[in-house]
Design an enzyme around this catalytic site. Structure first.
Site, mmCIF file in Angstrom:
data_model
loop_
_atom_site.group_PDB
_atom_site.id
_atom_site.type_symbol
_atom_site.label_atom_id
_atom_site.label_comp_id
_atom_site.label_asym_id
_atom_site.label_seq_id
_atom_site.Cartn_x
_atom_site.Cartn_y
_atom_site.Cartn_z
ATOM 1 N N ASP A 101 27.006 22.310 21.129
ATOM 2 C CA ASP A 101 26.866 23.020 19.859
ATOM 3 C C ASP A 101 26.321 22.014 18.840
ATOM 4 O O ASP A 101 26.058 20.865 19.171
ATOM 5 C CB ASP A 101 28.199 23.635 19.425
ATOM 6 C CG ASP A 101 29.205 22.583 19.023
ATOM 7 O OD1 ASP A 101 28.926 21.377 19.196
ATOM 8 O OD2 ASP A 101 30.271 22.947 18.529
ATOM 9 N N ASP A 130 30.274 31.566 25.609
ATOM 10 C CA ASP A 130 31.289 30.523 25.784
ATOM 11 C C ASP A 130 32.554 30.924 25.067
ATOM 12 O O ASP A 130 32.494 31.648 24.066
ATOM 13 C CB ASP A 130 30.781 29.205 25.192
ATOM 14 C CG ASP A 130 30.682 29.275 23.675
ATOM 15 O OD1 ASP A 130 31.597 28.794 22.986
ATOM 16 O OD2 ASP A 130 29.699 29.852 23.159
ATOM 17 N N CYS A 161 43.690 37.438 44.939
ATOM 18 C CA CYS A 161 42.870 36.318 44.436
ATOM 19 C C CYS A 161 42.757 35.256 45.517
ATOM 20 O O CYS A 161 43.737 34.890 46.158
ATOM 21 C CB CYS A 161 43.499 35.734 43.177
ATOM 22 S SG CYS A 161 42.576 34.329 42.526
ATOM 23 N N CYS A 204 41.673 32.116 44.973
ATOM 24 C CA CYS A 204 41.515 30.788 44.364
ATOM 25 C C CYS A 204 42.457 29.773 45.032
ATOM 26 O O CYS A 204 43.397 30.150 45.739
ATOM 27 C CB CYS A 204 41.738 30.841 42.853
ATOM 28 S SG CYS A 204 43.456 30.692 42.336
ATOM 29 N N CYS A 221 46.184 30.401 44.110
ATOM 30 C CA CYS A 221 46.815 31.556 44.758
ATOM 31 C C CYS A 221 46.930 31.379 46.271
ATOM 32 O O CYS A 221 47.830 31.923 46.889
ATOM 33 C CB CYS A 221 46.051 32.835 44.418
ATOM 34 S SG CYS A 221 46.237 33.282 42.687
ATOM 35 N N HIS A 236 43.045 28.879 38.378
ATOM 36 C CA HIS A 236 43.122 30.327 38.637
ATOM 37 C C HIS A 236 42.315 31.112 37.600
ATOM 38 O O HIS A 236 41.520 31.988 37.954
ATOM 39 C CB HIS A 236 44.573 30.811 38.651
ATOM 40 C CG HIS A 236 44.685 32.307 38.610
ATOM 41 N ND1 HIS A 236 44.565 33.085 39.749
ATOM 42 C CD2 HIS A 236 44.814 33.173 37.575
ATOM 43 C CE1 HIS A 236 44.631 34.368 39.406
ATOM 44 N NE2 HIS A 236 44.783 34.447 38.093
HETATM 45 ZN ZN LIG Z 1 44.161 32.826 41.812
#
Ligand SMILES: [Zn+2]
Length: 416
Positions: free
Chosen positions: A106, A307, A352, A354, A357, A383
């Site tokens: 920025d 963003d 999920c 990820c 998880c 996550h």
């Molecule tokens: Zn997750």
């Protein structure tokens, strides 16, 4: 590690529009942004905020694991520490933080708001997200930024040193940092600013955009790209004037900044005003926006990147995103007793995929938060960023297959 020798990217390679389609009233698009290191960012994409050249609680290599190919770094903070000259000497931002993805910086202008008027007015960018809407700030908090016609004067939040940021200085810092996408210096006005103030500020931002562009043209080596920023608050005439002016200049991309009104509905309205005036072939960035509803609104209006601190900030306070209503849950609201700990012996979201998880349970994460283990923040940040990354990937697929409307309907159906 990658070879960080600067190549000159053919300007036409910086952004390419790969697909555009219309579903209902929505103008949808898929694009690609590429930097001189060969990294690619497929848009629409969510760009997490790495204020101090780091996503809090994660390191740069984790970002690549999460397929985060773009981040948003804060110029003011990098100037305060460690300073752009040192970063330039050490090989610029990509090398300094060992990250080859697309780095947005920025201009430092947002801090004129967050350290100035935001403190004065006690508000955020969208005033209604705060319960004490319109209330004046607590006078005990010191305002750290003032704005003049030539520059923003900051009092460093670290050591109180006075910093003067002019349009030229802001671009000079960003060039030295070596980010891929730079922003012109502007002022983000408060949603509570008057029409007169917003107009005066927008006209100043227009003059600053020109000065930023001129300095950039003289000093850019060809591997950095400058975005102009549209201001004008939630006033139709001001937004149109600013959009026409910024779009008439040879910027590499356009960002939409400033106050987006006093309610989330205003975002939709403001985008509908300005998007028709922005050339198709330019990438468009929406500054500081990223709640789930806002993401859909932005994409439907042809925004390519946005963003926001939401997923990472939420993670650090124990709030995680899930695929069903209400889409967020606080896993640290209370310390689980033994019965609850047994009940939560499962991942945050069974659907999920990820890292968090796949490997840890809510019972364990709740425990980590309560005993103050730093790993808790890391795991929740992973996550939440995965959730955003995956959502955007699914949205892009839906756009390409002309089933965006269906996808959105199914996504929000989970609210009932
Ligand atoms: Zn997750």
């Amino acid at each position: 590690m990658k070879n960080y020798i600067e190549n000159t990217v053919n300007k036409s390679n910086f952004f390419k529009l790969l697909h555009s389609s219309k579903e209902g009233n929505y103008n949808l698009r898929i694009g690609i942004i590429q930097n001189s290191l060969g990294s690619k960012l497929i848009t629409p994409a969510f760009i997490p905020v790495a204020t101090n050249a780091s996503i809090r609680a994660l390191d740069s290599l984790k970002l690549k694991d999460l397929e985060i190919n773009g981040i948003f770094v804060n110029t003011y903070h990098m100037h305060v520490h460690p300073g752009e000259d040192i970063i330039q000497e050490l090989g610029k931002l990509h090398k300094f933080m060992n990250y080859d993805g697309i780095i947005f910086t920025d201009s430092g202008g947002f801090q004129a708001f967050s350290l100035g008027q935001a403190i004065e007015h006690g508000v955020g960018k969208i005033v209604s997200i705060f319960s004490k809407e319109g209330k004046k700030r607590n006078n005990n908090i010191e305002k750290l930024a003032e704005i003049t016609d030539d520059y923003i004067i900051f009092k460093s939040h670290l050591d109180g040193k006075i910093i003067k940021l002019s349009p030229e200085k802001s671009i000079d810092i960003q060039i030295k940092l070596g980010s891929d996408i730079l922003m012109v210096l502007d002022e983000c006005t408060s949603p509570l600013a008057s029409y007169e103030y917003t107009k005066k500020s927008m006209e100043r931002s227009m003059r600053w955009a020109l000065r930023s562009l001129e300095f950039f043209k003289k000093n850019n080596k060809g591997n950095q790209y400058l975005y102009g920023i549209i201001q004008g608050g939630h006033h139709y005439d001001l937004r149109i004037k600013s959009t026409e002016f910024i779009s008439s200049l040879p910027f590499d991309g356009i960002a939409i900044g400033g106050s987006l009104g006093t309610s989330k509905e205003n975002i939709k309205e403001i985008l509908s005003w300005v998007m028709n005036y922005i050339p198709e072939n330019l990438p468009r960035h929406l500054l500081g926006i990223g709640s789930l509803n806002e993401i859909f609104t932005a994409i439907e209006n042809g925004i390519d990147t946005f963003d926001c601190v939401i997923p990472t900030r939420y993670a650090r306070t124990g709030t995680v995103f899930t695929n069903s209503y209400p889409f967020i849950k606080d896993i640290t609201a209370k310390y689980y007793n033994q019965i609850e700990t047994k009940k939560y012996n499962k991942p945050i979201d069974e659907n999920c995929n990820c890292y968090t998880c796949r490997n840890y349970t809510v019972a364990y994460l709740n425990h980590l938060f309560f005993v103050g283990e730093i790993a808790a923040m890391t795991l929740l940040t992973i996550h939440n960023l995965y959730f955003y990354s995956n959502l955007l990937k699914n949205i892009r697929e839906a756009i390409l297959q002309n089933r965006y409307l269906k996808f959105k309907e199914q996504f929000f159906k989970k609210t009932s």
